[in-house]
Design a protein around this motif. Structure first.
Motif, PDB file in Angstrom:
ATOM      1  N   UNK A   1      83.279  31.979  16.227  1.00 33.47           N
ATOM      2  CA  UNK A   1      84.721  32.138  16.236  1.00 33.47           C
ATOM      3  C   UNK A   1      85.135  33.595  16.189  1.00 33.47           C
ATOM      4  N   UNK A   2      86.429  33.814  16.373  1.00 30.75           N
ATOM      5  CA  UNK A   2      86.951  35.180  16.349  1.00 30.75           C
ATOM      6  C   UNK A   2      86.734  35.850  15.000  1.00 30.75           C
ATOM      7  N   UNK A   3      86.753  35.066  13.918  1.00 29.66           N
ATOM      8  CA  UNK A   3      86.568  35.630  12.586  1.00 29.66           C
ATOM      9  C   UNK A   3      85.234  36.357  12.486  1.00 29.66           C
ATOM     10  N   UNK A   4      84.199  35.806  13.104  1.00 28.56           N
ATOM     11  CA  UNK A   4      82.869  36.427  13.107  1.00 28.56           C
ATOM     12  C   UNK A   4      82.942  37.827  13.709  1.00 28.56           C
ATOM     13  N   UNK A   5      83.700  37.974  14.790  1.00 30.43           N
ATOM     14  CA  UNK A   5      83.803  39.269  15.452  1.00 30.43           C
ATOM     15  C   UNK A   5      84.678  40.247  14.668  1.00 30.43           C
TER      16      UNK A   5
ATOM     17  N   UNK B   1      83.214  43.782  13.434  1.00 32.34           N
ATOM     18  CA  UNK B   1      83.928  45.041  13.621  1.00 32.34           C
ATOM     19  C   UNK B   1      84.097  45.815  12.325  1.00 32.34           C
ATOM     20  N   UNK B   2      84.457  45.112  11.268  1.00 28.89           N
ATOM     21  CA  UNK B   2      84.657  45.783   9.976  1.00 28.89           C
ATOM     22  C   UNK B   2      83.339  46.358   9.456  1.00 28.89           C
TER      23      UNK B   2
ATOM     24  N   UNK C   1      80.276  49.700  21.490  1.00 27.88           N
ATOM     25  CA  UNK C   1      81.031  49.641  20.239  1.00 27.88           C
ATOM     26  C   UNK C   1      80.967  50.944  19.460  1.00 27.88           C
ATOM     27  N   UNK C   2      79.779  51.530  19.400  1.00 27.58           N
ATOM     28  CA  UNK C   2      79.612  52.702  18.545  1.00 27.58           C
ATOM     29  C   UNK C   2      80.211  53.971  19.133  1.00 27.58           C
TER      30      UNK C   2
END
Length: 116
Positions: A2-6, A10-11, A49-50
Motif C-alpha cells: 500500500x501507499x503507507x509502505x512507501x 520515504x521517511x 531516490x537518493x
C-alpha cells in the motif's frame, strides 16, 4: 504494498540520508525489493531516490565541507565517471552477483563501523 509502505520508505530513507550522508540507499534497496521490484530495479530506484535527498542533505552539510570543497569537487568528478562505469556494468552483471556484492559491502561496512 500500500501507499503507507512507501510513505514509511520515504521517511526512513530521508532520515538515514540526512543522518549518514547518503546512507538512505542501503535502507531503500531491501525495502524496494520487498515491495516486488527486481534487484536491478531496486538499485536503480534507490539511486533515483537518493539524488534529491542527497542534494537537500548537502545543503545542511555545506558548512562542514566548505573548507575542503576543492577536494570534494575532485571526488564528485571522478565519482561521476565511476557511476557511469557502474551503470554500464550493472546491465551486464547477473542480479545474483549484484546481491552478493551488495551484501559483502554491507558486511564489510558494518564490521568497520563496529570496530572503529
Amino acid at each position: 504494498m500500500g501507499k503507507f509502505y512507501f510513505y514509511i520508505l520515504g521517511i526512513i530513507t530521508g532520515l538515514a540520508n540526512g543522518l549518514f550522508g547518503s546512507g538512505g540507499g542501503i535502507i531503500a534497496v531491501p525495502m524496494l525489493k520487498k515491495s516486488g521490484l527486481s534487484t536491478k530495479e531496486a538499485h536503480a530506484t534507490s539511486i533515483a531516490l537518493t539524488l534529491p535527498l542527497s542534494i537537500v542533505s548537502s545543503i545542511f552539510y555545506y558548512n562542514i565541507i566548505k573548507d575542503i570543497f576543492t577536494d570534494t569537487l575532485i571526488v564528485i568528478v571522478v565519482g561521476l565517471a565511476g557511476s557511469l562505469l557502474g551503470g554500464f556494468f550493472m546491465k551486464k552483471i547477473p542480479s545474483k552477483y549484484l546481491k552478493k556484492a551488495f551484501g559483502v559491502i554491507l558486511i564489510i561496512s558494518g564490521v568497520r563501523l563496529l570496530c572503529k
